[in-house]
Write an enzyme that holds these catalytic residues in place. Structure first.
Site, PDB file in Angstrom:
ATOM      1  N   HIS A   1       0.823  -1.210   0.000  1.00  0.00           N
ATOM      2  CA  HIS A   1       0.000   0.000   0.000  1.00  0.00           C
ATOM      3  C   HIS A   1       0.860   1.264   0.000  1.00  0.00           C
ATOM      4  O   HIS A   1       0.368   2.352  -0.273  1.00  0.00           O
ATOM      5  CB  HIS A   1      -0.935   0.007   1.206  1.00  0.00           C
ATOM      6  CG  HIS A   1      -1.914  -1.125   1.185  1.00  0.00           C
ATOM      7  ND1 HIS A   1      -2.843  -1.296   0.196  1.00  0.00           N
ATOM      8  CD2 HIS A   1      -2.077  -2.176   2.023  1.00  0.00           C
ATOM      9  CE1 HIS A   1      -3.554  -2.384   0.433  1.00  0.00           C
ATOM     10  NE2 HIS A   1      -3.106  -2.952   1.530  1.00  0.00           N
TER      11      HIS A   1
ATOM     12  N   GLU B   1      -4.639 -12.120   7.736  1.00  0.00           N
ATOM     13  CA  GLU B   1      -5.581 -10.999   7.718  1.00  0.00           C
ATOM     14  C   GLU B   1      -6.956 -11.358   7.171  1.00  0.00           C
ATOM     15  O   GLU B   1      -7.711 -10.470   6.784  1.00  0.00           O
ATOM     16  CB  GLU B   1      -4.981  -9.762   7.022  1.00  0.00           C
ATOM     17  CG  GLU B   1      -4.114 -10.008   5.815  1.00  0.00           C
ATOM     18  CD  GLU B   1      -3.356  -8.763   5.330  1.00  0.00           C
ATOM     19  OE1 GLU B   1      -3.456  -7.679   5.925  1.00  0.00           O
ATOM     20  OE2 GLU B   1      -2.664  -8.872   4.312  1.00  0.00           O
TER      21      GLU B   1
ATOM     22  N   ASP C   1      -7.180  -5.267   7.769  1.00  0.00           N
ATOM     23  CA  ASP C   1      -7.828  -6.253   6.905  1.00  0.00           C
ATOM     24  C   ASP C   1      -8.547  -7.319   7.721  1.00  0.00           C
ATOM     25  O   ASP C   1      -9.613  -7.798   7.314  1.00  0.00           O
ATOM     26  CB  ASP C   1      -6.813  -6.888   5.957  1.00  0.00           C
ATOM     27  CG  ASP C   1      -6.620  -6.043   4.707  1.00  0.00           C
ATOM     28  OD1 ASP C   1      -7.637  -5.665   4.098  1.00  0.00           O
ATOM     29  OD2 ASP C   1      -5.472  -5.745   4.364  1.00  0.00           O
TER      30      ASP C   1
HETATM   31  C1  3PY Z   1      -3.562  -4.438   7.830  1.00  0.00           C
HETATM   32  O1  3PY Z   1      -3.786  -3.967   8.960  1.00  0.00           O
HETATM   33  O2  3PY Z   1      -4.390  -5.017   7.139  1.00  0.00           O
HETATM   34  C2  3PY Z   1      -2.235  -4.268   7.286  1.00  0.00           C
HETATM   35  O3  3PY Z   1      -1.951  -4.810   6.245  1.00  0.00           O
HETATM   36  C3  3PY Z   1      -1.259  -3.402   8.023  1.00  0.00           C
HETATM   37  O4  3PY Z   1      -0.811  -2.395   7.182  1.00  0.00           O
HETATM   38 MG    MG Z   2      -3.579  -5.596   5.181  1.00  0.00          MG
END
Ligand code: 3PY
Ligand code: MG
Length: 254
Positions: A45, A150, A176
């Site tokens: 990102h 995530e 995420d």
């Molecule tokens: C998330 O929190 O999803 C991440 O990838 C941290 O940047």
């Molecule tokens: Mg993430």
């Protein structure tokens, strides 16, 4: 040297890492001159690209610190390149299955653990090694493959992902995770919906002698995650470092 971070974490030590999305190597270098233990260059990102990561790792090494690279989703070829450039570790987002974890480990580790191709362009220099055999013998243990957890699918496969040889640890993406566990209802790094999964990840990783890591965000949260048993915790992101630094100086001036 580039292997010191892995050595320290494997020995049970902690590290607090910076999170940098700015592609300018001088920004990464300035952050590396702070008390952070390592600098993460974010290609998922963040705005880092291949050239900025290549230069950024050298700039951060100039400040005496190791670099970690977060690659884009599924870009395991970039993970190998980051290691060749001298990164101490790679964070791979959205590792949801054993197959994802196996593919990531293959690009991170030399045989017999994986299938990383030979060519440690800058890595030997940054690891302080001038002999190919020495680098080959030390690289698998000296570099960190961190699989991001995530999604619900990743949580379902957590133990199996941790058991993949060549995966050194797991790294929770709390944003995420909240987004996927809530079925898209919200995104909130601090939401209680991730509390139980967060504790489960620490327990599963430590039971296997692997590293539990998490994106820590704000200082209070990052401290709480360290206290919970995470050995690798990120703190903040680079625009905040700059703005807060400015405000601190302006306030001090009065
Ligand atoms: C998330 O929190 O999803 C991440 O990838 C941290 O940047
Ligand atoms: Mg993430």
């Amino acid at each position: 040297d580039a292997f010191a971070l892995a050595t320290r974490l494997r020995a049970g030590g902690h590290a607090t890492i910076a999170w940098v999305g700015n592609p300018e190597p001088l920004v990464a270098e300035a952050i590396a001159r702070s008390a952070f233990d390592a600098v993460t260059l974010d290609m998922q990102h963040g705005l880092a690209d291949t050239a900025s990561v290549m230069r950024g790792i050298t700039a951060v090494a100039g400040a005496g610190k190791p670099s970690i690279v977060r690659v884009p989703v599924g870009d395991f070829a970039m993970a190998s390149r980051a290691l060749d450039f001298g990164a101490s570790g790679v964070i791979a987002p959205m590792i949801n299955t054993v197959a994802d974890a196996r593919a990531f480990a293959d690009f991170m580790k030399y045989p017999p653990l994986g299938r990383r191709s030979w060519g440690p362009t800058r890595a030997m220099t940054l690891a302080g090694v001038d002999d190919a055999q020495h680098y080959l013998k030390s690289a698998n243990a000296g570099t960190l493959a961190l699989a991001m957890i995530e999604t619900r699918e990743a949580l379902d496969n957590l133990e199996a992902i941790l058991d993949v040889e060549g995966i050194d640890g797991v790294f929770i993406g709390p944003s995420d995770l909240s987004l996927t566990l809530s079925g898209g209802a919200f995104v909130d790094q601090h939401h209680p919906i991730i509390d139980e999964p967060v504790r489960r990840v620490v327990a599963a990783a430590s039971a296997r002698g692997k590293i539990a890591a998490i994106f820590g965000g704000a200082p209070e949260r990052a401290r709480a995650m360290r206290d919970l048993g995470f050995r690798l915790v990120s703190l903040g992101i680079d625009p905040a470092y700059t703005t807060l630094g400015c405000d601190t100086m302006l306030k001090a001036m009065g």
